[in-house]
Write a protein that holds these residues in place. Sequence first.
Motif, PDB file in Angstrom:
ATOM      1  N   LEU A 160     -55.702  50.448  38.325  1.00 39.07           N
ATOM      2  CA  LEU A 160     -56.503  49.375  38.554  1.00 39.07           C
ATOM      3  C   LEU A 160     -56.744  49.579  40.035  1.00 39.07           C
ATOM      4  N   LEU A 161     -55.826  49.772  40.945  1.00 37.71           N
ATOM      5  CA  LEU A 161     -56.270  49.995  42.331  1.00 37.71           C
ATOM      6  C   LEU A 161     -57.305  50.991  42.636  1.00 37.71           C
ATOM      7  N   LEU A 162     -57.213  52.035  41.937  1.00 42.17           N
ATOM      8  CA  LEU A 162     -58.209  52.979  42.040  1.00 42.17           C
ATOM      9  C   LEU A 162     -59.635  52.646  41.725  1.00 42.17           C
ATOM     10  N   LEU A 163     -59.428  51.837  40.844  1.00 43.46           N
ATOM     11  CA  LEU A 163     -60.921  51.111  40.237  1.00 43.46           C
ATOM     12  C   LEU A 163     -61.495  50.306  41.227  1.00 43.46           C
ATOM     13  N   LEU A 164     -60.628  49.470  41.879  1.00 47.88           N
ATOM     14  CA  LEU A 164     -61.019  48.695  42.841  1.00 47.88           C
ATOM     15  C   LEU A 164     -61.541  49.433  44.236  1.00 47.88           C
ATOM     16  N   LEU A 165     -60.827  50.473  44.352  1.00 54.31           N
ATOM     17  CA  LEU A 165     -61.312  51.169  45.680  1.00 54.31           C
ATOM     18  C   LEU A 165     -62.911  51.674  45.197  1.00 54.31           C
ATOM     19  N   LYS A 166     -63.005  51.942  44.243  1.00 53.60           N
ATOM     20  CA  LYS A 166     -64.210  52.816  43.526  1.00 53.60           C
ATOM     21  C   LYS A 166     -65.289  51.843  43.543  1.00 53.60           C
ATOM     22  N   GLU A 167     -65.123  50.798  43.032  1.00 46.58           N
ATOM     23  CA  GLU A 167     -66.330  49.684  42.473  1.00 46.58           C
ATOM     24  C   GLU A 167     -66.240  48.490  43.384  1.00 46.58           C
ATOM     25  N   THR A 168     -65.452  48.423  44.555  1.00 44.93           N
ATOM     26  CA  THR A 168     -65.490  47.254  45.459  1.00 44.93           C
ATOM     27  C   THR A 168     -65.371  47.614  46.938  1.00 44.93           C
ATOM     28  N   ALA A 185     -51.627  60.170  46.978  1.00 48.30           N
ATOM     29  CA  ALA A 185     -52.102  61.443  46.814  1.00 48.30           C
ATOM     30  C   ALA A 185     -53.322  61.431  46.119  1.00 48.30           C
ATOM     31  N   LYS A 186     -53.801  60.408  45.626  1.00 48.00           N
ATOM     32  CA  LYS A 186     -55.055  60.207  44.754  1.00 48.00           C
ATOM     33  C   LYS A 186     -55.922  59.443  45.667  1.00 48.00           C
ATOM     34  N   ALA A 187     -55.668  58.697  46.515  1.00 45.69           N
ATOM     35  CA  ALA A 187     -56.674  57.690  47.269  1.00 45.69           C
ATOM     36  C   ALA A 187     -56.540  57.951  48.564  1.00 45.69           C
ATOM     37  N   THR A 188     -57.547  58.463  49.248  1.00 41.80           N
ATOM     38  CA  THR A 188     -57.690  58.635  50.692  1.00 41.80           C
ATOM     39  C   THR A 188     -58.884  57.625  51.356  1.00 41.80           C
ATOM     40  N   ASP A 189     -59.120  56.549  50.649  1.00 38.84           N
ATOM     41  CA  ASP A 189     -60.040  55.552  51.001  1.00 38.84           C
ATOM     42  C   ASP A 189     -59.301  54.799  52.458  1.00 38.84           C
ATOM     43  N   THR A 190     -60.309  54.398  53.304  1.00 43.03           N
ATOM     44  CA  THR A 190     -59.516  53.784  54.531  1.00 43.03           C
ATOM     45  C   THR A 190     -59.442  52.353  54.224  1.00 43.03           C
ATOM     46  N   ASN A 191     -60.168  51.919  53.221  1.00 40.86           N
ATOM     47  CA  ASN A 191     -59.963  50.593  52.800  1.00 40.86           C
ATOM     48  C   ASN A 191     -58.688  49.763  52.210  1.00 40.86           C
ATOM     49  N   VAL A 192     -57.680  51.004  51.935  1.00 42.93           N
ATOM     50  CA  VAL A 192     -56.467  50.531  51.526  1.00 42.93           C
ATOM     51  C   VAL A 192     -55.315  51.041  52.680  1.00 42.93           C
ATOM     52  N   SER A 193     -54.398  49.984  52.674  1.00 42.53           N
ATOM     53  CA  SER A 193     -53.230  49.920  53.882  1.00 42.53           C
ATOM     54  C   SER A 193     -52.041  50.184  53.003  1.00 42.53           C
ATOM     55  N   LEU A 194     -50.982  50.936  53.387  1.00 51.53           N
ATOM     56  CA  LEU A 194     -49.784  50.883  52.821  1.00 51.53           C
ATOM     57  C   LEU A 194     -48.667  50.735  53.516  1.00 51.53           C
TER      58      LEU A 194
END
Length: 322
Positions: A160-168, A185-194
């Motif tokens: 679900l989060l991978l989808l949101l990073l891709k589509e929003t 390891a799958k998400a390198t998007d700068t829109n996500v913080s951990l």
Amino acid sequence: MNILYISSGYARVYQFFDSCILTELKKFFGVRVEFFTQLQDFSGFQLICNQFKPDIVFTLLGDLLPIDTLNWIKDQRFRSVLWLTEDPYYTDRSIKILPFFDIVFSIDSGAVDYYKSLQYKNVYHLPLGTDPGVFTPGDKKGKVHDICLVGYPYPDRIRLLLLLLKETPYQIQVVGNMWRKQFFAKATDTNVSLLNRWVHPSAAAHFYRSAKIVLNTHRPYDEKTNQNSAGIINRSINNRTFDIASCKSFQLIQYMDDLPLHFQEHMEIVSFQTNEELIGKLDYYLSNEEERQSIAANGRKKVLLQHTFHHRLKRIINGKLN
């Protein structure tokens, strides 16, 4: 009335539950409370029961209690109460504990129906509550993230989060243990913080207050680490639902069959059933702050009226089974 509360024996969030329950029990007029933590000390348990003479002995989960203690509880005259707070994910464990208690509550109505089908007629539905002193509202201004998700990285959450990073285009805060290994390891998007660790409920409340929308999804009934060989499908909302609402934070919750029993859709909470519906509602409510805040405020009002630990314990103490 004398109530002996037995620790579940588990750490982290269960220590928080223990604290909430003890604090609320002590607020009831005419109730004396004792707390027993040494689960392996059978003679110590007998001693405290003989001295304190409880009217109710009450615990969560019960699966760490030795068999001698369980057998002794079954033979006593006090009312023994078990609250199963991991259903339906560990029903294989729970089913072994049911015969030892007079009254059993489960957080999931699907699990209740399963137990009743096995002729356990003393099982009732009782969701966990929240502590509104911990899950308090915050400043409406200065929200840091568009979306926040607190919890474990189950495969459906990762997808679900991978989808949101891709589509929003939204900024997403993720909080919980194991996310770095399972997700980043799958998400390198700068829109996500951990924040890659388990956080105390008081810290979780901070993240709920800091987001415009809190995303609330449920653990899958068939997740591979579950002990649910009967395949009981969860029907009830998680305790996080009440925690988020208590913070007066807006949440988009994965729809569960029992949701309408607790909150009024579009007035006190908003749910989604498909990915397309989730994205559409994210777009809508992120663009409509006033409506978001109104629904969140109504959600907190409902929690304060019906869904705190105090409400749940009042039902246990008074013996109100339905």
